[in-house]
Motif scaffolding. Structure first.
Motif, PDB file in Angstrom:
ATOM      1  N   PHE B  60       4.795  -1.629  26.488  1.00  0.00           N
ATOM      2  CA  PHE B  60       3.494  -0.952  26.884  1.00  0.00           C
ATOM      3  C   PHE B  60       3.508  -0.135  28.127  1.00  0.00           C
ATOM      4  N   THR B  61       2.742   0.923  28.202  1.00  0.00           N
ATOM      5  CA  THR B  61       2.856   1.733  29.345  1.00  0.00           C
ATOM      6  C   THR B  61       1.814   1.657  30.173  1.00  0.00           C
ATOM      7  N   VAL B  62       1.673   1.945  31.553  1.00  0.00           N
ATOM      8  CA  VAL B  62       0.693   1.754  32.365  1.00  0.00           C
ATOM      9  C   VAL B  62       0.256   3.234  32.851  1.00  0.00           C
ATOM     10  N   GLU B  68      -3.333  -0.553  30.933  1.00  0.00           N
ATOM     11  CA  GLU B  68      -2.239  -0.594  30.089  1.00  0.00           C
ATOM     12  C   GLU B  68      -2.591  -0.478  28.654  1.00  0.00           C
ATOM     13  N   ASN B  95       7.485  -0.368  29.383  1.00  0.00           N
ATOM     14  CA  ASN B  95       7.566  -1.784  29.837  1.00  0.00           C
ATOM     15  C   ASN B  95       7.775  -2.554  28.821  1.00  0.00           C
ATOM     16  N   GLN B 171      -4.351  -8.532  24.990  1.00  0.00           N
ATOM     17  CA  GLN B 171      -3.439  -7.606  24.483  1.00  0.00           C
ATOM     18  C   GLN B 171      -3.735  -6.875  23.372  1.00  0.00           C
ATOM     19  N   ALA B 174      -5.714  -3.901  24.300  1.00  0.00           N
ATOM     20  CA  ALA B 174      -4.765  -2.798  24.819  1.00  0.00           C
ATOM     21  C   ALA B 174      -3.878  -2.259  23.816  1.00  0.00           C
TER      22      ALA B 174
END
Lengths: 194, 194
Positions: B60-62, B68, B95, B171, B174
């Motif tokens: 994942f990216t932020v 996220e 990440n 999740q 996201a």
DNA sequence: TGCATTTCTTAAGGTAGCTTATTTTTTTTG
DNA sequence: CAAAAAAAATAAGCTACCTTAAGAAATGCA
């Protein structure tokens, strides 16, 4: 020579002997695509990898509501194909259309596989191409999830400065994922700022 | 044997001699990842391809607003890496975190390149993997551009029926690109229908 | 086992981007 | 060069999804 561009494109990633160049070049079929003509229509099986030597193509899908979504613009020096259809040898959803009078080189799937056998280095070349495409489409997905339409437009301008004045605004809207009307108001807004 | 799963994964696309298997297996480093531990954090350089043998990871990216975005879930039998960082050898934004106690096999970039030299067939394997990923992420982009949140959720349920009851709803939100609150109301809505 | 933490639910109010419609501008083509 | 077609601009009203907030349920950990 007509094939200088594609050889240069290839040799950005792998080195070729003269003989290998010749095997490869011998497989290429040139084709003219007048503006608005389609190289591929949805529900057809994509049987070639396409390399653009002049002009500009676009790859797009049409959704249930009739909206077009541009997946890729392909000006000179770019590859384009319906990877799904090409790999699975099944009808795909991608349309490939010339936005300008264009010239392409075709590499048939059959020849591409023969190429892998005869010059295995090409396996590496197309791996690298696929990996690079993967990186850029992944970035695009993230941008779509995290940026506003305005930011996506600005990003597009930065990323493809040469395309911005060459493509109809409508096509850019279908790429960044907004209606043409809304892109128009975005541009009006940023025109006022200045 | 510990390596049966990964060999089977590989042999879905290429055939390996005993000796080739051994070269490959010799390069793999097993690692345990307890739940909530990170294999990779943003701004680090990704130096391995990761194959999951047990548990489940997520990539994942932020974004700038702290949200996220899950790019990929990787349960057993899946590969995961930050392809950008791995290819460019630069710090990336991905990440990679264990959502459950997990077990992975690592293939370092150095070894992967040695592998390409010693067993060129692997060039083909990773080309095919990259092409398949490309196809599926392209489909996901189209879905994000053309489906409503509800439809994306239904699609996710169909596509990953085993993950749906295994992952926190948060999740999944996201992944499909909505807030957890909105996913909750979507589910409440479809619960009422029945 | 029980407390702390995380996750999920519900609901009210807000906004980015869509829809529809009309007018203007640009481009294409005979 | 003119007529037709396509593209772009503008504007008003609408909706899917977000924000914020607060309580309920589930889960993790001492």
């Amino acid at each position: 020579m007509d094939n200088a561009l594609i050889l240069q494109n290839i040799e950005r990633h792998i080195d070729l002997e003269k003989a290998e160049q010749e095997v490869f070049v011998g497989m290429l079929q040139p084709q003219q695509l007048p503006r608005k003509s389609f190289f591929l229509k949805e529900n057809e099986i994509c049987r070639h990898s396409v390399f653009v030597t002049a002009g500009c193509l676009r790859g797009f899908t049409v959704d249930h509501n009739g909206f077009e979504h541009v997946l890729q613009f392909a000006p000179a020096d770019w590859w384009i194909a319906d990877m799904y259809s090409l790999v699975a040898e099944k009808p795909g959803q991608l349309n490939i259309e010339a936005l300008e009078d264009s010239q392409v080189l075709l590499l048939s799937k059959t020849d591409q596989e023969r190429l892998y056998r005869e010059v295995p280095k090409f396996e590496r070349f197309f791996r690298i191409i696929a990996e690079n495409s993967l990186v850029s489409i992944r970035q695009r997905l993230v941008d779509n999830l995290s940026l506003s339409a305005q930011q996506r437009y600005e990003q597009f301008c930065q990323q493809y400065p040469t395309l911005i004045n060459r493509l109809p605004q409508k096509q850019i809207a279908a790429y960044i994922g907004v209606t043409p009307e809304f892109l128009s108001t975005i541009r009006a807004r940023s025109r006022k700022k200045k």
